[in-house]
Design an enzyme around this catalytic site. Sequence first.
Site, PDB file in Angstrom:
ATOM      1  N   ARG A 260       0.837  -1.196   0.000  1.00 29.99           N
ATOM      2  CA  ARG A 260       0.000   0.000   0.000  1.00 29.99           C
ATOM      3  C   ARG A 260       0.877   1.254   0.000  1.00 29.99           C
ATOM      4  O   ARG A 260       1.805   1.364   0.798  1.00 29.99           O
ATOM      5  CB  ARG A 260      -0.937   0.010   1.212  1.00 29.99           C
ATOM      6  CG  ARG A 260      -1.865  -1.203   1.243  1.00 29.99           C
ATOM      7  CD  ARG A 260      -2.834  -1.193   2.393  1.00 29.99           C
ATOM      8  NE  ARG A 260      -3.639  -2.407   2.393  1.00 29.99           N
ATOM      9  CZ  ARG A 260      -4.618  -2.679   3.255  1.00 29.99           C
ATOM     10  NH1 ARG A 260      -4.902  -1.796   4.215  1.00 29.99           N
ATOM     11  NH2 ARG A 260      -5.293  -3.806   3.172  1.00 29.99           N
ATOM     12  N   ARG A 275       1.476   1.544  10.155  1.00 26.45           N
ATOM     13  CA  ARG A 275       1.062   1.899   8.786  1.00 26.45           C
ATOM     14  C   ARG A 275       2.294   1.829   7.899  1.00 26.45           C
ATOM     15  O   ARG A 275       3.116   2.743   7.882  1.00 26.45           O
ATOM     16  CB  ARG A 275       0.449   3.306   8.774  1.00 26.45           C
ATOM     17  CG  ARG A 275      -0.394   3.599   7.541  1.00 26.45           C
ATOM     18  CD  ARG A 275      -0.918   5.026   7.581  1.00 26.45           C
ATOM     19  NE  ARG A 275      -1.840   5.254   8.668  1.00 26.45           N
ATOM     20  CZ  ARG A 275      -3.159   5.077   8.598  1.00 26.45           C
ATOM     21  NH1 ARG A 275      -3.698   4.656   7.474  1.00 26.45           N
ATOM     22  NH2 ARG A 275      -3.932   5.324   9.630  1.00 26.45           N
ATOM     23  N   GLU A 347      -7.600  -0.337  14.493  1.00 25.61           N
ATOM     24  CA  GLU A 347      -8.127  -1.425  13.663  1.00 25.61           C
ATOM     25  C   GLU A 347      -7.101  -2.544  13.478  1.00 25.61           C
ATOM     26  O   GLU A 347      -5.962  -2.311  13.088  1.00 25.61           O
ATOM     27  CB  GLU A 347      -8.529  -0.871  12.299  1.00 25.61           C
ATOM     28  CG  GLU A 347      -9.014  -1.941  11.329  1.00 25.61           C
ATOM     29  CD  GLU A 347      -9.070  -1.445   9.896  1.00 25.61           C
ATOM     30  OE1 GLU A 347      -8.938  -2.278   8.990  1.00 25.61           O
ATOM     31  OE2 GLU A 347      -9.227  -0.219   9.677  1.00 25.61           O
ATOM     32  N   SER A 350     -11.037  -6.413   9.665  1.00 23.85           N
ATOM     33  CA  SER A 350     -12.277  -5.922   9.058  1.00 23.85           C
ATOM     34  C   SER A 350     -12.989  -7.089   8.414  1.00 23.85           C
ATOM     35  O   SER A 350     -12.346  -7.973   7.841  1.00 23.85           O
ATOM     36  CB  SER A 350     -11.998  -4.856   7.989  1.00 23.85           C
ATOM     37  OG  SER A 350     -11.488  -3.677   8.549  1.00 23.85           O
ATOM     38  N   ARG A 387       0.253  -5.125  12.492  1.00 25.96           N
ATOM     39  CA  ARG A 387      -0.589  -4.556  13.555  1.00 25.96           C
ATOM     40  C   ARG A 387      -0.811  -5.555  14.683  1.00 25.96           C
ATOM     41  O   ARG A 387      -0.913  -5.162  15.853  1.00 25.96           O
ATOM     42  CB  ARG A 387      -1.917  -4.073  12.975  1.00 25.96           C
ATOM     43  CG  ARG A 387      -1.741  -2.868  12.061  1.00 25.96           C
ATOM     44  CD  ARG A 387      -3.026  -2.143  11.798  1.00 25.96           C
ATOM     45  NE  ARG A 387      -2.789  -0.956  10.985  1.00 25.96           N
ATOM     46  CZ  ARG A 387      -3.646   0.050  10.857  1.00 25.96           C
ATOM     47  NH1 ARG A 387      -4.788   0.023  11.500  1.00 25.96           N
ATOM     48  NH2 ARG A 387      -3.353   1.093  10.103  1.00 25.96           N
TER      49      ARG A 387
END
Length: 423
Positions: A260, A275, A347, A350, A387
């Site tokens: 990403r 991130r 988070e 998901s 994470r």
Amino acid sequence: MIDPRILREDPDRVRASQERRGASSDVVDRALSADSARRAAIADFEAKRAEQKQMGKKVAQAKGEEKQQLLAEVKDLAAAVKAAEAAQGVAEEEWKKALKAIPNLADDAPAGGEDDFVLIEKVGKPRDFEAEGFEPRDHVELGKLLGAIDLERGAKVSGSRFYFLTGVGAELEFALINLAMEQAREAGFTQVIAPALVRPEAMEGTGFLDQVDDGVYKIEDDDLYLVGTSEVPMAAYHSDEILDPDTLPRRYAAFSSCFRKEAGSAGKDTKGIIRVHQFEKVEMFVYTTVEESYAEHQRLLEWEKAFLDKLELAYQVIDVAAGDLGPSALRKFDCEAWIPTQGKYRELTSASNCTTFQARRLDIRARTENGTTPVATLNGTLTAITRAIVAVLETHQQADGSVRVPKALQKWLGREVLEPIQK
């Protein structure tokens, strides 16, 4: 894409969904206009082609001067038919483009943006480090003490937001993957190693192509994209196929590296590995019927919660607001783990129900008594490694800089405590 019948028969429902997302309803009006233009173009082409056929019959029966005159008319009509056919093709493309600009119908998601989520539940209680008598270290400091995370060399070799996992850091990644795959296997998922490079059709079919500028890496020379999640290759796995309904649901647990750009997150989480540009993930992906998709969505959430429980984390579950959904999702649940040094939930997983949105684009159907119908697709994070590492290190740290290993990970790590390395 959405079911075009809903757009035609209940455009106000689509407008209401756009309003819930905080998006303009102009896309609805443009799509309806494009649909009308497409239908008119089809009617014009078919009328001209029918006239051409009738004229052909007259030419066959005519003689002499009359036939020569009709042949001249046929020539003009042929040109008109060709032009009408081309106009129909343009109208079809405009219709498809307009329809694809409409995101999935967020009927059940809370209205609003990122901060308008609805809290479903809190699980576990965050540790009170003050009561325990010491200040918690963040995962960056812990990573250095343990010899687990090397950010400096990651930046030296690859640039910002890259890292090396070393020693117990690498072991911890493999332990998390093994634990996730073990859980998936026991739940009946087929394990998959998915490609990290996909064609444009896969990106478009899953609704990720619009994010190229902000989030997706493209390999220009080869017209391939690096995936940000194995949802992309897994959604395209059965593209252009008709599935036997008796084989549904089809559940896959796919491991892949994920990439990403994080271009839209300038200034956010620049410290550490929350991130980053590259990480590994185990993603659950399911093909099922629309009717069963809602219950399957809840099952995905329960599997995610079960994994976080194995990591002995405190977390909350939220119902994500419509304006924070991706274009493919009808509804999404996030599990957010408590990160002690940030004093907030972040988070970790998901779970999204995309109903038939992706399947319509990718032409994935199931055969029924009444023909074929698009299937529903769902996706859910079982573990996103970086994470998860952050949450485990910070949650289970001890005053001396060591980290207690959650019981479920101990058999994979071969130890109960991660000890600081000797300097």
